[in-house]
Design a protein around this motif. Sequence first.
Motif, short mmCIF file in Angstrom:
data_model
loop_
_atom_site.label_atom_id
_atom_site.label_comp_id
_atom_site.label_asym_id
_atom_site.label_seq_id
_atom_site.Cartn_x
_atom_site.Cartn_y
_atom_site.Cartn_z
N THR A 74 0.88 -1.18 0.04
CA THR A 74 0.09 0.13 0.18
C THR A 74 0.85 1.29 0.08
N THR A 75 0.29 2.37 -0.03
CA THR A 75 1.17 3.54 0.12
C THR A 75 1.80 3.73 1.34
N THR A 76 1.33 3.00 2.24
CA THR A 76 2.36 2.96 3.55
C THR A 76 3.48 2.02 3.63
N LYS A 92 4.99 0.83 0.86
CA LYS A 92 5.62 1.40 -0.13
C LYS A 92 6.65 2.38 0.32
N ASN A 93 6.09 3.16 1.39
CA ASN A 93 6.67 4.37 1.67
C ASN A 93 7.90 4.11 2.77
N VAL A 94 7.39 2.91 3.71
CA VAL A 94 8.24 2.74 4.83
C VAL A 94 9.50 1.78 4.48
N ARG A 127 0.89 14.69 -0.81
CA ARG A 127 1.17 13.12 -1.21
C ARG A 127 -0.06 12.39 -1.52
N THR A 181 7.04 10.85 -0.77
CA THR A 181 6.86 9.97 -1.75
C THR A 181 5.70 10.08 -2.47
N PHE A 182 5.29 10.11 -3.71
CA PHE A 182 4.15 10.16 -4.54
C PHE A 182 3.65 11.63 -4.39
N GLN A 215 13.17 6.09 -1.54
CA GLN A 215 13.11 5.79 -0.08
C GLN A 215 14.35 5.26 0.29
N GLN A 270 11.81 12.19 3.56
CA GLN A 270 11.34 11.83 2.24
C GLN A 270 9.83 12.29 2.05
N ASP A 278 -3.13 6.21 -0.33
CA ASP A 278 -4.49 5.31 -0.36
C ASP A 278 -5.74 6.10 0.48
N ASN A 334 9.69 0.82 -7.07
CA ASN A 334 9.21 1.90 -6.16
C ASN A 334 9.86 2.00 -4.94
#
Lengths: 318, 250
Positions: free
Chosen positions: A101-103, A105-107, B157, B141-142, B129, B139, B160, B125
């Motif tokens: 998820t965006t979380t 993928k971010n972490v 950003r 992202t998006f 990061q 950072q 979801d 992706n």
Amino acid sequence: MSTLVLIEHDNRTLSPISLNVLSAAKQIGKPITALVAGAGCADVANQVAKIADVDLVLLADSVAYEHQVAENVSKLLLEQIDPDNKGADVARFSNLLAASTTTGKNVLPRVAALLGVNQLSDVMSIESEGRFKRAIYAGNAIATVESCDAVKVMTVRGTAFDAISAEGGSAQIEQVSSVHSSGDIEFIEESLAVSERPELTAATTVVSGGRGLANGENFNMLYSLADKLGAAVGASRAAVDAGFVPNDMQVGQTGKMVAPELYIAVGISGAIQHLAGMKDSKVIVAINKDEEAPIFQVADYGVVGDLFELVPEIEKQI
Amino acid sequence: MKILVAVKRVIDYNVKVRVKADQSNVDLNNVKMALNPFCEIAVEEAVRLKEQGVATEVVVVSIGSKSCQEQLRNALALGCDRAIQVESEDGPDSLSVARILAKVAESEEPGLILLGKQAIDSDNNQTGQMLAALLDRPQATFASEIKVEDGKALVTREIDGGLQTLRLTLPAVVTTDLRLNEPRFASLPNIMKAKRKPLEVKLADDLGVNVSSNLKLISVEEPAQRQAGIKVSSVDELVEKLRNEAKVIA
């Protein structure tokens, strides 16, 4: 073998996708430790402790983790995996998993970099201890990759793993008291769409609209059908780019990946980009006036015709 | 402020991807290559920040064989000031790329590093990061909006379920999402001018980065194809099939 899973939640409720990630974790290697990082999130830890396959719950409750800020959560994860900074080879866990998820993928890439290992993104199948399958080129090819990193760090595609049961367990909850709080990043605000409908990636039925809807107002027709079906509403990138609906409704390689029992594509031509995000749905229905539209090549049931007549008719009959 | 933009040469997004007959990889022979679309958005944002007077110089960097100079020239034609190619085999893994970029960042000392959120070939992706973590910098992202003021970047950003806004102390790493901007086309005079802009070549080894990887590509296959189903002639028939044949509605 031992696996650490970063649990996804909103500080109150466990996000359903975590049950899919735990399913992948179960395939990779028990015991499973689940980390709940957040603020005022003890309820979530209690929910996770009830999951039969979870062996231990770590609860890190601090304002520093309230919004899953990557700088803070990554250091918390690193500390759990490699507490004395001795390197990945002697780590406490052999696997680290989070949802794609965006979380997640971010972490997760931050943790991987700090551990000095690579990350496997959006894993869709676990072939063996070190061998995994993942989609590349927007889902137009599937790669089998092997990792010999001492800690396998990966984000998991939720729709590729069946959710495990949320019941039957009574794992111990252990408090993690350390707080990692970067002074270089500040959370300002979040605007989340509030919807009564199920979340797109968790819904059993999804109704999606494309450019054929012609404008945002016409999406009301889909909302109405979706409410009758208990469905979530998605959109193609064309519809999002045209400004009909907000970005977070986008289904596709650059949006959300969905795999519901029933996917109804309305006025969507079926660009590769979109198909990559929904082609794993069990049953696909396509409604389009162009009988040559590529969406019909993946649809189980296609109806060629005017969506403005067909959609209300379907709603009437179900 | 200096901006560093990292870009990747990838298969053109309009090209249909084919898997090699021996399933060793995707076939990239005689295939049109281009700047990764998300990287193009990063270049555009950097150039806009320079046009607004926020940035003073835009440096573009790419890692790969000599062929990636084509994409660096392209970025120069779009408005970047100078380019760095870090010579390496094509397709090093994300961690190696992040380590190389960290070395470049250490010597260039940019205030902002912009990257695409992902490359459309490996769909990883990760690089932005990882780079931020290696530099121990914040950072975002998006990104769908970037505002730079008083040594901070205010970034919205796409997450979801909606949008999130963060304030980062520079230097920081920002990765771009689709809707951040619409990249311009390079004009012919700018393409000509780009040929004379400086392009420096460095070696990954000289930067002290070993690009050997713990990841091995075993095979690549076509995704399972879905069989086209049937066309039904009426809503009556559709609802009947969904109810009795597919059993997905009550």
